[in-house]
Motif scaffolding. Structure first.
Motif, PDB file in Angstrom:
ATOM      1  N   UNK A 498     -11.898  32.902  13.233  1.00 37.93           N
ATOM      2  CA  UNK A 498     -13.295  32.487  13.195  1.00 37.93           C
ATOM      3  C   UNK A 498     -13.874  32.671  14.580  1.00 37.93           C
ATOM      4  N   UNK A 499     -15.162  32.401  14.765  1.00 38.14           N
ATOM      5  CA  UNK A 499     -15.765  32.583  16.089  1.00 38.14           C
ATOM      6  C   UNK A 499     -15.007  31.823  17.172  1.00 38.14           C
ATOM      7  N   UNK A 500     -14.441  32.562  18.113  1.00 39.46           N
ATOM      8  CA  UNK A 500     -13.704  31.947  19.212  1.00 39.46           C
ATOM      9  C   UNK A 500     -12.357  31.354  18.838  1.00 39.46           C
ATOM     10  N   UNK A 526      -9.118  28.778  25.243  1.00 37.34           N
ATOM     11  CA  UNK A 526      -8.597  27.904  26.295  1.00 37.34           C
ATOM     12  C   UNK A 526      -7.194  27.427  25.963  1.00 37.34           C
ATOM     13  N   UNK A 527      -6.988  27.000  24.722  1.00 38.08           N
ATOM     14  CA  UNK A 527      -5.661  26.509  24.337  1.00 38.08           C
ATOM     15  C   UNK A 527      -4.633  27.633  24.341  1.00 38.08           C
ATOM     16  N   UNK A 528      -5.042  28.831  23.932  1.00 38.23           N
ATOM     17  CA  UNK A 528      -4.134  29.984  23.965  1.00 38.23           C
ATOM     18  C   UNK A 528      -3.624  30.197  25.388  1.00 38.23           C
ATOM     19  N   UNK A 529      -4.516  30.183  26.352  1.00 38.14           N
ATOM     20  CA  UNK A 529      -4.115  30.427  27.734  1.00 38.14           C
ATOM     21  C   UNK A 529      -3.271  29.286  28.286  1.00 38.14           C
ATOM     22  N   UNK A 530      -3.536  28.069  27.864  1.00 41.64           N
ATOM     23  CA  UNK A 530      -2.705  26.944  28.297  1.00 41.64           C
ATOM     24  C   UNK A 530      -1.271  27.107  27.794  1.00 41.64           C
ATOM     25  N   UNK A 531      -1.126  27.520  26.531  1.00 43.65           N
ATOM     26  CA  UNK A 531       0.204  27.745  25.954  1.00 43.65           C
ATOM     27  C   UNK A 531       0.917  28.876  26.691  1.00 43.65           C
ATOM     28  N   UNK A 532       0.197  29.971  26.912  1.00 47.07           N
ATOM     29  CA  UNK A 532       0.819  31.108  27.592  1.00 47.07           C
ATOM     30  C   UNK A 532       1.182  30.765  29.032  1.00 47.07           C
ATOM     31  N   UNK A 533       0.367  29.963  29.691  1.00 46.72           N
ATOM     32  CA  UNK A 533       0.665  29.529  31.053  1.00 46.72           C
ATOM     33  C   UNK A 533       2.013  28.811  31.095  1.00 46.72           C
ATOM     34  N   UNK A 534       2.201  27.895  30.181  1.00 49.65           N
ATOM     35  CA  UNK A 534       3.465  27.139  30.145  1.00 49.65           C
ATOM     36  C   UNK A 534       4.651  28.052  29.843  1.00 49.65           C
ATOM     37  N   UNK A 535       4.505  28.910  28.857  1.00 51.03           N
ATOM     38  CA  UNK A 535       5.626  29.756  28.446  1.00 51.03           C
ATOM     39  C   UNK A 535       5.927  30.846  29.468  1.00 51.03           C
ATOM     40  N   UNK A 536       4.906  31.386  30.094  1.00 53.59           N
ATOM     41  CA  UNK A 536       5.138  32.390  31.136  1.00 53.59           C
ATOM     42  C   UNK A 536       5.822  31.736  32.336  1.00 53.59           C
ATOM     43  N   UNK A 537       5.456  30.491  32.615  1.00 50.57           N
ATOM     44  CA  UNK A 537       6.146  29.764  33.676  1.00 50.57           C
ATOM     45  C   UNK A 537       7.635  29.654  33.411  1.00 50.57           C
ATOM     46  N   UNK A 538       8.000  29.349  32.180  1.00 57.94           N
ATOM     47  CA  UNK A 538       9.423  29.284  31.817  1.00 57.94           C
ATOM     48  C   UNK A 538      10.079  30.652  31.917  1.00 57.94           C
TER      49      UNK A 538
END
Length: 575
Positions: A498-500, A526-538
């Motif tokens: 859906x939109x966004x 925003x939530x997508x990037x927060x999830x990726x931030x955490x997982x990329x950190x790992x």
């Protein structure tokens, strides 16, 4: 019960079957619609039939509401997708499409696609015939690039092993020609060809008068590059070479990525390996796979009409046995091969023939002049002096191929002058891709092409934050679940909801041989990037040497691998 009856689906046929059956081999009343100036669109059945001629009716959704307020119909126009087997285009052809895009489309751009061809967007009805005739003059058509037929045949863009690539490309071209519709409707309607009487309608020995149950996609791939994403396609010929010569193909059948939100009877699926065939059986096997799907495919429910669902319903071995019978061939055991990557090789490479090839990055495949980056003008200027050819890649990039040593400096000068070569492009941006989506695609639910550049910038920042700016993730965005951006073969795949809002899929691999599983549903950017931030950190701290992001997520049990998408794609197994 005969095998033919045993493997077909009973029930009322979908309305598309009526449209095809009554179309007089794809003619319909398209010619009448062209002269109707009361509407900018195509009516009734012709809305579907123009797809077989390579076009989709669209409108600019950014201005749709405003036009409705003004009591105007949507600004109807068509998108055309050309038929370019293997993605090879000559400089003189390039100049012709460049001029047409500039003078006769709403957007002025040339769009390179994931189907290794180009698209025109925003062609108004009075210009459609001119478009086809312009292309025809330079040896290009758009026959069967959409609709229920075999579409543009892809071939690995391999500028190094020139001899094997030329042989593989020749087969891609021959397969395309062999599987084309035989109807003369295209020439009659768009090129003012001589009309046949209704009693003289042509036979379609491979496609039949009903054509295929659903779209059909074919590739020729040269290992170790999987740049055409074989598991996204119905039929794939994996080139097997010995001593620098093509000797045959492994045949993979039944891949496809499209699905429907909320319908668990639809799912992405990897292709099955049927085995090896010698070169002289290639066309027979191609026709046998197509005709088996023609006869056994689901003509009742279009959502389950693709080859992948036919294999699941009738059984892989039954389908394979029927192909062997129809082609007069017995598949040999597959010859060994390995995919090691699927990206394009950017910059200059030298082929075995001593010619040089320059691959340039075209973000989202959109060739247009931007401030400080005049891509469209640059490609045209190069085409004016280039003595080789261009190769459009399945990753939406462009190869300036077959450059003699003495011409390298001038080609590179023009490429740099117009922003076709820029040194600061990150690995992450090179490994990211999106479909067109809004504002032109009528199926789009969320942004894709217009969202991707900023999303990649965020990803670049996350990678740098965690100390791995040189690394990258296969990252793809599609505006809907129909699969054009091939997100279902990415390490991180976003599918518009859906939109966004997107469904976030994780766990594919860099080679394109594993389907990612949905990790979160209907979440915002925003939530997508927060999830990726955490997982990329790992990933930055816990990954093994050389371990890709998707492989790490599987090994670290962040998400379970999809083993059999027909059975477990929608499950959320405990890990």
């Amino acid at each position: 019960m005969s095998d033919e009856k045993k493997f077909t689906v009973d029930g009322p046929l979908s309305d598309n079957e009526r449209i095809k059956g009554q179309s007089q081999n794809l003619r319909g009343t398209i010619s009448n619609d062209l002269t109707d100036d009361m509407t900018g669109g195509f009516t009734a059945d012709n809305f579907q039939l123009i797809r077989f001629h390579g076009m989709y009716q669209q409108d600019d959704r950014d201005i749709r509401n405003e036009r409705t307020k003004q009591k105007l119909e949507p600004l109807h126009n068509v998108m055309l997708r050309a038929r370019m087997p293997g993605g090879i285009i000559k400089p003189e052809q390039w100049l012709a499409i460049d001029t047409f895009a500039e003078e006769n489309t709403m957007y002025g751009s040339i769009r390179l696609t994931t189907r290794q061809t180009f698209q025109f967007h925003g062609v108004l009805k009075p210009k459609i015939k001119l478009m086809h005739q312009t292309l025809n003059k330079v040896g290009i058509d758009s026959i069967a690039t959409a609709g229920d037929v075999n579409r543009n045949v892809l071939c690995t863009s391999n500028p190094v092993e020139s001899e094997v690539h030329q042989q593989a490309y020749d087969w891609a071209r021959r397969i395309s020609e062999h599987l084309l519709p035989k109807t003369r409707a295209y020439a009659e309607i768009w090129l003012d060809g001589e009309k046949l009487e209704s009693t003289e309608i042509e036979e379609e020995p491979i496609l039949s008068g009903q054509y295929l149950p659903r779209k059909f996609k074919t590739t020729v791939v040269i290992p170790p590059q999987n740049d055409v994403d074989v598991h996204a396609n119905d039929l794939n010929f994996v080139a097997i070479a010995e001593n620098g010569q093509l000797v045959g193909f492994n045949v993979l059948v039944g891949g496809g990525l499209a699905m429907t939100h909320g319908d668990t009877s639809t799912y992405p699926r990897k292709a099955d390996d049927f085995g090896f065939i010698p070169l002289d059986k290639t066309l027979e096997v191609a026709a046998a796979v197509v005709t088996t799907q023609r006869d056994w495919g689901n003509r009742v429910n279009r959502k389950n009409a693709k080859t992948k669902y036919t294999l699941e319903r009738v059984g892989v071995e039954n389908f394979k046995a029927e192909v062997e019978k129809r082609a007069g061939v017995t598949f040999e055991p597959s010859r060994p091969y390995e995919f090691t990557g699927r990206g394009d090789r950017f910059g200059w490479v030298e082929g075995i023939d001593g010619k040089f090839h320059l691959t340039v990055f075209i973000e989202n495949g959109r060739i247009l002049d931007y401030p400080g980056k005049t891509l469209k003008t640059g490609c045209a200027e190069i085409a004016k002096i280039h003595k080789g050819d261009f190769r459009m890649t399945a990753n939406q990039n462009l190869i300036i191929a077959g450059v003699a040593a003495e011409d390298k400096a001038r080609i590179e000068e023009l490429a740099r002058q117009h922003g076709l070569i820029i040194p600061e492009v990150s690995h992450q941006r090179l490994d990211s891709m999106a479909c067109v989506s809004l504002p032109t695609c009528p199926l789009a639910m969320a942004e894709a092409e217009r969202y991707l550049p900023d999303a990649v910038t965020e990803l670049e920042g996350i990678l740098a934050k965690h100390g791995i700016p040189e690394r990258s993730i296969i990252y793809r965005v599609t505006g809907c679940p129909n699969g054009c951006g091939r997100a279902m073969l990415a390490e991180v795949g976003l599918v518009g909801k859906g939109p966004g809002k997107y469904n976030l899929h994780l766990g594919g691999n860099r080679e394109g041989t594993r389907i990612p599983r949905m990790y979160r549903e209907n979440i915002d950017e925003k939530e997508i990037m927060q999830i990726l931030d955490e997982l990329i950190g790992r990933w930055s701290k816990e990954a093994n040497d050389g371990e890709g992001f998707g492989d790490f997520l599987i090994r670290a049990e962040v998400i379970a691998p999809v083993i059999d998408s027909a059975k477990d794609f929608y499950e959320q197994p405990s890990i």
